[in-house]
Design a protein around this motif. Structure first.
Motif, PDB file in Angstrom:
ATOM      1  N   LEU A  16       0.885  -1.162   0.000  1.00  0.00           N
ATOM      2  CA  LEU A  16       0.000   0.000   0.000  1.00  0.00           C
ATOM      3  C   LEU A  16       0.926   1.216   0.000  1.00  0.00           C
ATOM      4  N   GLY A  17       1.312   1.641  -1.193  1.00  0.00           N
ATOM      5  CA  GLY A  17       2.386   2.614  -1.313  1.00  0.00           C
ATOM      6  C   GLY A  17       1.989   3.887  -2.024  1.00  0.00           C
ATOM      7  N   SER A  18       2.988   4.713  -2.272  1.00  0.00           N
ATOM      8  CA  SER A  18       2.793   5.964  -3.005  1.00  0.00           C
ATOM      9  C   SER A  18       3.230   5.757  -4.454  1.00  0.00           C
ATOM     10  N   VAL A  19       3.054   6.802  -5.250  1.00  0.00           N
ATOM     11  CA  VAL A  19       3.425   6.695  -6.662  1.00  0.00           C
ATOM     12  C   VAL A  19       4.850   7.166  -6.908  1.00  0.00           C
ATOM     13  N   GLY A  20       5.578   7.531  -5.853  1.00  0.00           N
ATOM     14  CA  GLY A  20       6.977   7.918  -6.007  1.00  0.00           C
ATOM     15  C   GLY A  20       7.246   9.308  -5.463  1.00  0.00           C
ATOM     16  N   TRP A  21       8.434   9.486  -4.893  1.00  0.00           N
ATOM     17  CA  TRP A  21       8.774  10.767  -4.285  1.00  0.00           C
ATOM     18  C   TRP A  21       8.773  11.906  -5.288  1.00  0.00           C
ATOM     19  N   TRP A  22       9.069  11.615  -6.554  1.00  0.00           N
ATOM     20  CA  TRP A  22       9.127  12.665  -7.568  1.00  0.00           C
ATOM     21  C   TRP A  22       7.747  13.269  -7.811  1.00  0.00           C
ATOM     22  N   HIS A  23       6.683  12.516  -7.505  1.00  0.00           N
ATOM     23  CA  HIS A  23       5.326  13.075  -7.551  1.00  0.00           C
ATOM     24  C   HIS A  23       4.931  13.645  -6.187  1.00  0.00           C
ATOM     25  N   GLY A  55       1.193  17.560   4.091  1.00  0.00           N
ATOM     26  CA  GLY A  55       0.050  16.974   4.787  1.00  0.00           C
ATOM     27  C   GLY A  55      -0.953  16.278   3.890  1.00  0.00           C
ATOM     28  N   THR A  56      -0.730  16.329   2.581  1.00  0.00           N
ATOM     29  CA  THR A  56      -1.633  15.656   1.643  1.00  0.00           C
ATOM     30  C   THR A  56      -1.429  14.155   1.699  1.00  0.00           C
ATOM     31  N   ARG A  57      -2.517  13.410   1.593  1.00  0.00           N
ATOM     32  CA  ARG A  57      -2.423  11.950   1.607  1.00  0.00           C
ATOM     33  C   ARG A  57      -1.697  11.455   0.370  1.00  0.00           C
ATOM     34  N   ARG A  58      -0.782  10.519   0.579  1.00  0.00           N
ATOM     35  CA  ARG A  58       0.005   9.947  -0.515  1.00  0.00           C
ATOM     36  C   ARG A  58      -0.268   8.462  -0.732  1.00  0.00           C
ATOM     37  N   HIS A  59      -0.965   7.846   0.199  1.00  0.00           N
ATOM     38  CA  HIS A  59      -1.158   6.391   0.199  1.00  0.00           C
ATOM     39  C   HIS A  59      -2.648   6.039   0.175  1.00  0.00           C
ATOM     40  N   PRO A  60      -2.970   4.770  -0.054  1.00  0.00           N
ATOM     41  CA  PRO A  60      -4.371   4.377  -0.223  1.00  0.00           C
ATOM     42  C   PRO A  60      -5.205   4.438   1.055  1.00  0.00           C
ATOM     43  N   VAL A  61      -6.516   4.559   0.839  1.00  0.00           N
ATOM     44  CA  VAL A  61      -7.519   4.329   1.869  1.00  0.00           C
ATOM     45  C   VAL A  61      -8.205   3.009   1.529  1.00  0.00           C
TER      46      VAL A  61
END
Length: 203
Positions: free
Chosen positions: A111-118, A125-131
């Motif tokens: 359950l990850g993010s799309v990459g630090w470059w994004h 404080g914006t959510r980067r990972h799934p709910v």
């Protein structure tokens, strides 16, 4: 949390493991399941994280990852009750992930993010990972990336890659492998089973 409340929560965790893992026959055996160590240490680390003790929380999560066979839960993630990690090897749950109640995930789930470059371009404080909603099942080696939402009562099948929202009650399945014959070879007898529908449990 009082001692009595802690005890009730601990028993509930053990019963979740016994209910969802057919190989576990008692609470005593459930105590040896890697999911127990991962969930209990996560809760402690999460409390430390919320108090601003981020480095201590990270240390607890690193030790838990080493002892649980590779279940890495960031202490900032929010996880509901009845959470179960089956088998437990190679699981990654990111900092801003939110997981509902009675969720089951299998080994090698991310359950990850799309990459630090994004993510560096997002507001702080914006959510980067799934709910992940309530009663969701996520199969082995599935990958869910970015601030997407998996609706309650959904099943994400093994090997699936999810990068868009999934409506509640959905089934998201990866393509099923199809055997191919070498040119000039005889057909394999098992070829007839290709494409057989797979039934997933309804939670």
């Amino acid at each position: 949390m009082s001692l009595r409340s802690w005890y009730r929560a601990a028993v509930a965790d053990l019963d979740v493991i016994r209910d969802r893992d057919p190989s576990i026959t008692s609470r005593g055996e459930a105590l040896l399941h890697p999911s127990v160590l991962a969930v209990w240490t996560y809760r402690g680390a999460h409390r430390l994280y919320r108090k601003g003790l981020r480095r201590t929380a990270r240390l607890v999560s690193v030790v838990a990852r080493l002892l649980s066979g590779g279940i890495e839960i960031h202490p900032g993630a929010r996880i509901g009750r009845g959470f179960f990690v089956d088998h437990g090897a190679g699981v990654v749950i990111g900092e801003t992930a939110v997981i509902g109640d009675d969720v089951t995930i299998f080994h090698q789930v991310t359950l990850g993010s799309v990459g630090w470059w994004h993510d560096r371009k997002r507001p702080v404080g914006t959510r980067r990972h799934p709910v992940v909603g309530d009663r969701v099942v996520i199969g082995a080696n599935a990958t869910v990336l970015g601030p997407v939402t998996i609706g309650s009562d959904s099943v994400v099948g093994a090997q699936a890659l999810v990068i868009d929202d999934v409506p509640p009650g959905s089934r998201v399945l990866a393509p099923i492998a199809e055997p191919r014959r070498k040119q000039g070879s005889r057909p394999h007898r098992l070829a007839a089973v290709v494409g057989t529908p797979v039934d997933f449990p309804a939670w």
